[in-house]
Every structure is written in C-alpha cells, then in structure tokens.
Write a protein that holds these residues in place. Sequence first.
Motif, PDB file in Angstrom:
ATOM      1  N   PRO B  48      13.400   7.999  13.726  1.00  0.00           N
ATOM      2  CA  PRO B  48      13.882   9.111  13.106  1.00  0.00           C
ATOM      3  C   PRO B  48      13.623   9.862  12.423  1.00  0.00           C
ATOM      4  O   PRO B  48      14.247   9.649  11.194  1.00  0.00           O
ATOM      5  N   GLY B  49      13.046  11.504  12.441  1.00  0.00           N
ATOM      6  CA  GLY B  49      13.348  11.893  11.365  1.00  0.00           C
ATOM      7  C   GLY B  49      12.858  12.042  10.668  1.00  0.00           C
ATOM      8  O   GLY B  49      12.663  12.717   9.496  1.00  0.00           O
ATOM      9  N   LEU B  50      11.915  11.679  10.325  1.00  0.00           N
ATOM     10  CA  LEU B  50      10.353  10.349   9.177  1.00  0.00           C
ATOM     11  C   LEU B  50       9.387  11.818   9.953  1.00  0.00           C
ATOM     12  O   LEU B  50       8.450  10.773  11.162  1.00  0.00           O
ATOM     13  N   ALA B  51       8.848  12.889   9.133  1.00  0.00           N
ATOM     14  CA  ALA B  51       7.365  13.028   9.528  1.00  0.00           C
ATOM     15  C   ALA B  51       5.414  13.169   8.874  1.00  0.00           C
ATOM     16  O   ALA B  51       5.641  14.122   8.489  1.00  0.00           O
ATOM     17  N   LEU B  52       6.633  11.973   7.647  1.00  0.00           N
ATOM     18  CA  LEU B  52       5.798  11.522   7.039  1.00  0.00           C
ATOM     19  C   LEU B  52       3.814  11.809   7.246  1.00  0.00           C
ATOM     20  O   LEU B  52       4.542  10.444   8.356  1.00  0.00           O
ATOM     21  N   ALA B  53       3.377  12.050   6.981  1.00  0.00           N
ATOM     22  CA  ALA B  53       2.179  11.335   7.460  1.00  0.00           C
ATOM     23  C   ALA B  53       1.658  10.459   6.753  1.00  0.00           C
ATOM     24  O   ALA B  53       1.904   9.933   5.931  1.00  0.00           O
ATOM     25  N   ASP B  54       0.927   9.664   7.773  1.00  0.00           N
ATOM     26  CA  ASP B  54       0.226   8.117   7.866  1.00  0.00           C
ATOM     27  C   ASP B  54      -0.586   8.559   6.709  1.00  0.00           C
ATOM     28  O   ASP B  54      -1.509   9.155   6.811  1.00  0.00           O
ATOM     29  N   THR B  55      -0.589   7.507   5.158  1.00  0.00           N
ATOM     30  CA  THR B  55      -1.398   7.694   4.501  1.00  0.00           C
ATOM     31  C   THR B  55      -2.514   6.140   4.954  1.00  0.00           C
ATOM     32  O   THR B  55      -3.661   5.931   3.744  1.00  0.00           O
ATOM     33  N   GLY B  56      -2.508   5.482   5.854  1.00  0.00           N
ATOM     34  CA  GLY B  56      -3.697   4.622   5.891  1.00  0.00           C
ATOM     35  C   GLY B  56      -2.844   3.077   5.075  1.00  0.00           C
ATOM     36  O   GLY B  56      -2.271   3.814   3.989  1.00  0.00           O
ATOM     37  N   PRO B  57      -3.403   2.561   4.690  1.00  0.00           N
ATOM     38  CA  PRO B  57      -3.312   1.295   4.801  1.00  0.00           C
ATOM     39  C   PRO B  57      -3.128   1.102   2.434  1.00  0.00           C
ATOM     40  O   PRO B  57      -4.242   1.521   2.543  1.00  0.00           O
ATOM     41  N   TRP B  58      -2.923   0.538   2.223  1.00  0.00           N
ATOM     42  CA  TRP B  58      -2.503   0.721   1.158  1.00  0.00           C
ATOM     43  C   TRP B  58      -4.160   0.174   0.099  1.00  0.00           C
ATOM     44  O   TRP B  58      -3.873   0.701  -0.724  1.00  0.00           O
ATOM     45  N   TRP B  59      -4.489  -0.909   0.982  1.00  0.00           N
ATOM     46  CA  TRP B  59      -5.824  -1.367   0.499  1.00  0.00           C
ATOM     47  C   TRP B  59      -7.052  -0.164  -0.040  1.00  0.00           C
ATOM     48  O   TRP B  59      -8.182  -0.057   0.298  1.00  0.00           O
ATOM     49  N   ARG B  60      -6.612   1.077   1.190  1.00  0.00           N
ATOM     50  CA  ARG B  60      -7.454   2.371   0.777  1.00  0.00           C
ATOM     51  C   ARG B  60      -7.107   3.688   0.344  1.00  0.00           C
ATOM     52  O   ARG B  60      -8.325   4.384   0.039  1.00  0.00           O
ATOM     53  N   ASP B  61      -6.049   3.320  -0.273  1.00  0.00           N
ATOM     54  CA  ASP B  61      -4.996   4.347  -0.745  1.00  0.00           C
ATOM     55  C   ASP B  61      -5.602   4.114  -2.612  1.00  0.00           C
ATOM     56  O   ASP B  61      -5.522   3.135  -2.333  1.00  0.00           O
ATOM     57  N   ALA B  62      -6.292   5.350  -2.953  1.00  0.00           N
ATOM     58  CA  ALA B  62      -6.919   5.179  -4.271  1.00  0.00           C
ATOM     59  C   ALA B  62      -5.522   4.618  -5.155  1.00  0.00           C
ATOM     60  O   ALA B  62      -5.746   4.187  -5.956  1.00  0.00           O
ATOM     61  N   HIS B  63      -4.522   5.668  -4.697  1.00  0.00           N
ATOM     62  CA  HIS B  63      -3.082   5.860  -5.682  1.00  0.00           C
ATOM     63  C   HIS B  63      -2.636   4.240  -5.624  1.00  0.00           C
ATOM     64  O   HIS B  63      -2.164   3.750  -6.432  1.00  0.00           O
ATOM     65  N   LEU B  64      -2.680   3.556  -4.102  1.00  0.00           N
ATOM     66  CA  LEU B  64      -1.981   2.177  -4.289  1.00  0.00           C
ATOM     67  C   LEU B  64      -2.534   1.155  -4.907  1.00  0.00           C
ATOM     68  O   LEU B  64      -2.408   0.708  -5.031  1.00  0.00           O
ATOM     69  N   GLN B  65      -4.352   1.733  -4.945  1.00  0.00           N
ATOM     70  CA  GLN B  65      -4.691   0.390  -5.515  1.00  0.00           C
ATOM     71  C   GLN B  65      -5.086   0.533  -6.257  1.00  0.00           C
ATOM     72  O   GLN B  65      -4.948  -0.574  -7.736  1.00  0.00           O
ATOM     73  N   TRP B  66      -4.568   1.366  -7.315  1.00  0.00           N
ATOM     74  CA  TRP B  66      -4.499   1.435  -8.924  1.00  0.00           C
ATOM     75  C   TRP B  66      -3.020   0.690  -9.294  1.00  0.00           C
ATOM     76  O   TRP B  66      -2.911  -0.038  -9.844  1.00  0.00           O
ATOM     77  N   ARG B  67      -1.934   1.021  -8.543  1.00  0.00           N
ATOM     78  CA  ARG B  67      -0.433   0.374  -8.803  1.00  0.00           C
ATOM     79  C   ARG B  67      -0.448  -1.221  -8.422  1.00  0.00           C
ATOM     80  O   ARG B  67      -0.373  -1.924  -9.534  1.00  0.00           O
ATOM     81  N   VAL B  68      -1.788  -1.768  -7.233  1.00  0.00           N
ATOM     82  CA  VAL B  68      -1.698  -2.832  -6.778  1.00  0.00           C
ATOM     83  C   VAL B  68      -2.491  -3.773  -8.653  1.00  0.00           C
ATOM     84  O   VAL B  68      -2.072  -4.083  -9.140  1.00  0.00           O
ATOM     85  N   GLY B  69      -3.549  -2.956  -9.232  1.00  0.00           N
ATOM     86  CA  GLY B  69      -4.435  -3.361 -10.360  1.00  0.00           C
ATOM     87  C   GLY B  69      -4.114  -3.309 -11.342  1.00  0.00           C
ATOM     88  O   GLY B  69      -3.630  -4.325 -12.377  1.00  0.00           O
ATOM     89  N   TRP B  70      -3.083  -2.119 -11.289  1.00  0.00           N
ATOM     90  CA  TRP B  70      -2.468  -1.985 -12.507  1.00  0.00           C
ATOM     91  C   TRP B  70      -0.949  -3.404 -13.203  1.00  0.00           C
ATOM     92  O   TRP B  70      -0.745  -3.970 -13.395  1.00  0.00           O
ATOM     93  N   THR B  71      -0.585  -2.970 -11.823  1.00  0.00           N
ATOM     94  CA  THR B  71       0.398  -4.495 -12.088  1.00  0.00           C
ATOM     95  C   THR B  71      -0.355  -5.808 -12.177  1.00  0.00           C
ATOM     96  O   THR B  71       0.047  -6.405 -13.170  1.00  0.00           O
TER      97      THR B  71
END
Lengths: 380, 565
Positions: B48-71
């Motif tokens: 409760p109390g967290l209203a963050l919008a869902d950004t979808g799974p990580w493999w569809r999020d460009a930012h997280l793709q970059w993170r995984v790729g860079w790692t």
Amino acid sequence: MQRRFLVTGTGLAWLLSSVMLWAAAGQSLAQNPPPNHSPSPTATLLRVMTHSSFELPKPLLAQFEKDAGVKLQLIKGGDAGEMLNKLILSRAAPVADVVFGIDNTLLPRALASGILDTYSGAAAQSKSLAGMAEGAAPQKDLPASTADSGVVGGVVPVTQGFVSLNIDKAWFQKKGLALPQNLQALALPAYRDLLVLPNPATSSPGQAFLLATVAGLGEAAAWDWWAQMRGNGVKVVKGWSEAYYTEFSHNGGTRPMVVSYATSPAAEVFYSKDKLGASPTANLFLPGGVFRQVEGAALLKGATPSARTAGVKFIEFLRSVPVQQALPTSMWMYPVQPGVPLDAVLQHAQAPTHFERLPLQTLSTQAARWQQRWTQVVLK
Amino acid sequence: MNPPKRPVLRSRHNALWLAAVPLLFALVFLALPVARLLFEGLWGEPVPGLALADTGPWWRDAHLQWRVGWTLVQALATCVACLVLGLPMAWVLARLDFAGRLWWQRALLLPFVVPTLVAALGVLSLWGPRGWLGEPLAQAGVSLQDGPWLLLLGNLFFNLGLVVRAGSDGLAQVSAQQVALARTLGSTPWRAFWRVEWPVVAPWLASAMCLVFLYCFTGFGLALVLGGQRFATVEVEIYTLIAHELALGPAAALAVAMLALTGGVAWTYAWVERRLANTARITPVERRPLRGAGQWIWALWVLALGIWGLLCGAPLLALLGQGLRAAVWGQGAAVWADPDTWLALRNTLQFTAMALVLATVLGSLQALAGHALRPWPRWALAWRASAYAPLVVSPVALAFGFLLVYPQWLASLPLLVAAYALLAYPFVAKALTAALDALPEHYAQAAATLGARPLRVFWRVTLPMVTLALRRGVAFAAATMLGEFAVSLLLSRPEWLTLSTLIYQRLGRPGAGNLDAALVLSASLMVLALLVFVLIEGRLGSGTSPAASQARRRAAATSPPTPAA
C-alpha cells in the motif's frame, strides 16, 4: 562408523552452539551498558527505528533511559526512504515500536501504508514552528490536530531543515564568476558542468530539491528547466555523501555547486580544527531552489501497551528543550520547539526566509509521478 | 582388497552427514529469505502507499536493457583486460627469477583483501578529479570522471591479481620435459608456448575469468561509488528498486534473470575448476634468472611490474598517502581520541572473530562434502557450484528477505554473525576444495588399510596436507569480513558500530574534520585487513601459491605420516 560421525556431529553442534552463545552473550553485554547508565532491571524495552543520520549526545539518551525507566534499543534502517520501506515491508511483524525520521516528503507513503498509530501525547497539543504537512486538514479517522501542533496522521514534528544549494566560495572568487541569481541562469553556458545533486530517487535532499523546483517553477517549466540542465551538464550521483565528498570542488571534486543543507556551511566551521572565522562554503538561496524538510516521530502499530507508553515518553523527550537545543550541532537540523536558543556556530548559516511549499494532497498524488518523470527527463 | 558395495554406501552417508550443516545453513540464511522476497515480488499483494506506474517488464524497458547490457559489457571487458594484461604478468611471475618475486606474488592479492569502500576511495584518490594522476590527466584534457573508466579501473584493481595468480599457478603445472621436447623437435619458443604451455594454462585462466566475471557482474559497492548514474550495474538498479521504491515485482523479475545467468557461470566455473585438479607428478619448468636475460625479457619484466604498479599498487599507496596526510597535516589524528573509533575497532574484531569460527566450520564441511561426493559427478558439480551462491545473490534482496522471514531476529547479534559468515565461507570452501582435489588418494587409502578410522585418517593424514590451503582460505575470509558489507544487510544498532559503518557515518556529515577522519579510518582499515591476512596465512617468507605448497607437500610426502596402528 556411525559412532564416529555421531562424535563429529556432536563436536560440530558444540562448536556452533558455542559461537551462538558467544554471540548471545555479546548481545546481552551490549544491552547492558556500564552500571552508572543502566536503568532499573524492570525497564521497558523500547525499539526505536531511525534513519542512519540520527544522532543525539549520549548523556542525553542515558538520562532519558534513567528518568523514564526505559531501555532504548536504537535501530538504524538506512536512509530515510529505505527505513520507511523496511517498516512497510515488515508491517505484519513490526520490528520497532517508534519511528523517527519520516519527513514531509515521505509522509504520504507512510500514511497510505497504514503502519502508523495515532498520537495523543502533549506534543499533539503544543505549538510547533513547522508542521508535517502544508495545508493538511485534520482527517476524520485521525485525532484532531490543531494547525499549530503540526501533527499529521500521528507524526509529531521534531526537526526542520532546509535543502538548498551550497557553493564553494573560493572557487567562485578564483574564477571571478558572478553567482547565478535564479534557477534559469544555471542553465546558461557560463554555468555549464558546475552543479551536482544527489539522485532524488535514492536521496532525501535530492528529492526535496526536485520538489522545490516543481513547486517554484511550475510543473511544465520545471521539466523544461531540468531538460536544459541535463544539456548543461548537471551531474547526478547516488547520495549526499558522494555529491559532497567526491564531486563538490571544496572537497576535491570539480563542481562548485552542490545540493546540500542550509546548515552545512556552519558544520564546515564547527568541524574545522582551527575554528575558522568564516565558512569556506555558503548558501545560495534561489527561488525554486529551497525546500523545507520537516522530520517527525510516530508510534508504530503493533506495540505492546507498555512499549506504547514508553514510546510517548520518547517522542515527548525528542521535543524537550535539551534535545531540541542539541539538534543543530548533532543532526544539523533546526529545532521546531519555539523559544529554543540556537548554538552560536549557526551564525555561519542563516536560515532562508523563503522556501517552496507543497500541500499534502499534491504530494500524495503527484510525488511518485514526478519522480518517474524526472528520471525520464534527466537520466534515461 | 577389492572394496565391495558397503564402503560406497558408507561414503554416501558420510557425504550426506557432512553436507547437512552447510546445506541447512544456506537454506535458512540464504535460500529461504531470497525465495520469500521473490515470492512477495512476483505473487504478493501490492504494497500500500506506492503509486508508481508500472513500466512493464525489464526486457521491454530501454533503460533497463541498457543496464543489463552495460553490466554484461563491463564484466566481459574486465575479463578481457585481465586476460590480456594478466597473462604476460603471470609468465613473468612463473618463469623469471628476480629479487622480490615472492613479495610481488603476495602483493598481488592485496587489493582483494581491501574493503570495497576503501578500494573505491583508493581508486578515487589516484584517478579521481583531484587524484594524483586524475588531476594532471584532467588538465591535459582527459577526463576519467564522467565515463565508464573509473568503474573499469576499479574492476581491474580488484581482479587483475586473481588472474595473474591463476595464470602463474597454471604455468607451474607445465611439464619441463614436454617443453624441452617441443623445442628439440624444432618449435620456436612461441610455437612451444601455444602448443604445449597454453593448453595447460588455459583452463586455469578460464577458471579465473569465471570468478572475475561473477565479481564484476554482481558488483555492487564499487559500482555504487564509481559507476555514477549512467554506468551503474544491474545490482545497483535492483538495490534502488527494492530499497528506495519498494518495487518488488520488477526487482524480483530482474533478480531472477541475474540469478539464472550467474548460476550458469558459477556452474561453468565449478566444472572448469574440477578439471584443474592434477595429482600427477610433473617437473615444472625452471625459472630463469632475470640477470643476464635478453632485452625483450627485461622489457616484458618492466612492463609487467609497471602496469601492475599503476593499476593495483598505486591506488593502495594513494590511499595510504591520503590517510597519512590527513593524520599529519589535517585533522584526522583526532579520530583516535574519539571513543567511537575504539568501539568500532573492538566490534569489528569481535564480529570477525565470531563469524570466522562459523565460516571456517561451514567452509570446511562444504569442501569435505564435495570431496566425499566425488563418486557422483553430477551431484558433486552442483554442490561445488552452490558454494558460490552467497557471492552471487543480490545482497539487497537478501536483506529485505531477512526482513520478511526473520523480523524478530533482525536486530540480534546471532543473525549478524550468521550474515557475516554467509558472505565469507565460500572463500574457505574454495581454497580447501582446490587443495583436496590435488590430494593424492593413496595416503589416505594406505592409512585406512592399516586400520585408521575415517576421522583419524582425516585428522592425521588429510588435514596436515591441506592446512596451508585452509589457512589461506580463512585468511581471505577474515580479510573480507573486516571490510564487511554484511552489516548493511541487517538493521544496524549504534552499539554495533564497526569501522566501515563509522567511515560511512563520517562521510555522511559535512566538514573537513569528517573527511580527514574517514580517510584515516580507511587507511587504518586497510592496514588492519593486511595485518590479519598475514597473521592468519602466516609464513611470510615462503611461497604461498598452491603449486609451491604442492611441491612442499610432495617433499614432505616422501616420509608419510605414520598411520595409527
């Protein structure tokens, strides 16, 4: 054969249990400090969750334990946001009876999670210099909190501080660069690569600064400004320590402007060996660049009645004059209790006269979205 | 003499008995909390109390793709750089004889015992914007500050020594006769290297690469300080998602993907490492004296030591220098008058000592069980790979898992000691496993034939032969515990102040006095870690590489311990 391994097994069990006993003994030792401080053996155990910056003079805490007949167990849960999340996640089996360190930016999340208990101690009726929320109406299911007491949803204000820009005086003098007069100027080429701030997602001063810009500039203009700042080389780091100690030019970095606290210049004087006459850093209060952080304490649901009573005593203790007077030079925050004299070192850091305000309602509905939008605009 | 079925069964029982304690420990303190958190993230009710919008799974999020790729990229880049730089260094270490060779060999592992935060400060005081080299470089227009370079330099600082040690241990396994034979048959030195030496060294290097990859891929502390916002790793992302956003769902999805990948690498590592065991007797290639060697050899020697000095030695020196400066000219000396410092020192030593007992027992049992499982290769392999689980699991997932599973213990000392031990016992297990692999079987068999009971065989025959390796593993475990990270897994209490929490605390307040204090504390912590390492590993003057100790063991084995009658 079997016997042999039984022997080995017993030996191991013995060894492991002795380590655990050792650990337990160490723990009971840690719980029983030297006799001159220890409260009566019947003292109630009070578990207080705080953020990692919590600090008060030890004699004050010992005196409280003695007077109140309470055994304090302070637990540090990391940065304020992290601490609140730990409390929310463990709400089924609370790990503490009292929390200190919920600030006005975290208040909406704390209220929505339903982990806080109501508060009706004396502080709920006495005047405070700062309220936990701007424009908060007393809520139906919560005890009536007068506007003066600043108590909202059971959270009692304890400290206030101002997040603002700090500058490296020597750097600006050496370069002969005039200080910017407003946020817009910071986006000009003359101020390229000069500002560092802690990430609003992982640091409370960072978040406070973000909220100040949105409140001061208006939402649409704020995103434009942040986009320009991204182009003008604003640097974002994980937390305040990284910003201040690895990036700020005063401490060996390359950036002469940092998002920090209004009391930081005074702390620079306080922690210098040869008691400087003037601080090497200064505040730069810009419209849309100052936010007031109000930190409060609250009772957590699930505490036993005796812990609850002790918890009320502790919260009242936090509002007592000796604690309020000690705040500026221990946690580097200002008191909220009226009429408390300030330490002389604070003359090196004037409090701002103007700061941005955001009503609780706006914070509850918008803060999380702004956070995501900011990450989108500045980092992604 | 023909062993019938019973001993096999017995041996399986032994393995089960031995495995029970570490298995139970890993289940209770690792698997259960992490599984609980993943469950909460994937199927639990929303917080409760967290209203963050869902950004979808990580493999569809460009930012997280970059993170995984860079790692992935930074881990692979570090592996390649370690290989390219490390192999010539390994050759110099294994094939040349020069004054101070043994000291260098020991110094190679120094960065590894330095606490992460301290290492990050060391790297910054050398390469940072005001560092000894960073400042002149910045003035020359080369800025390391806002790119991936600091993180890569940090990675190299930590891992280069591992690869050099592994490479030189591998080179020591090359048979002198085979090299001589190849040369006699007309091979050039290069050709002889590639055809004879490389096949022997390659698996050793591969094993080190796997370890380096795991460290860099799951790196947290270093990436947090040196990576900045753009070049942080997935682990930092998971930390932000869990600790600050309480977005358990996306965090769990990321963590599962990371676990699958690191689990695969840990498996490969265990597989490669098992193949390294060589109990056969070989005559290692003799080292040639540097004096009188050709100019190419000299050039290689200078280059190898120079690069090592720049990448690994200098950050340590820079940190020591900063600490000294802060103590002598700054306000750092005042830190020794602060009672908090002594409390922190006492706690650090006390927690390390407690956890060390636990880690030694767990690590030894883990290694012995793996050894006893040899008749079942698949199980043995899985068991070996599982030893690395504590090193690859996301620390923040573990921390919040503890919160869900053991809320009432969270501020208790036994759990703290267990957390310390959890992160340290893989080092003991790793060192001991390698030593057990290299152990010739027939001594133990001979002792058993002569009537010694298993425990006695272990005590009188096996243990004396692996003591050196065990001490080395324990020394590693102790040194890593001193710079612990474990304490941040739990809720900390002010009376449990340790040196590294104190450093963070000092860095959390403004003022020159605090910065100086942090620098002095960091330098002291580094010296302390070294001291403990040397004290436990002991035998300063002797070679400590497995090859050297093997050689010593062989020498000792000419007069085998008299089995009990």
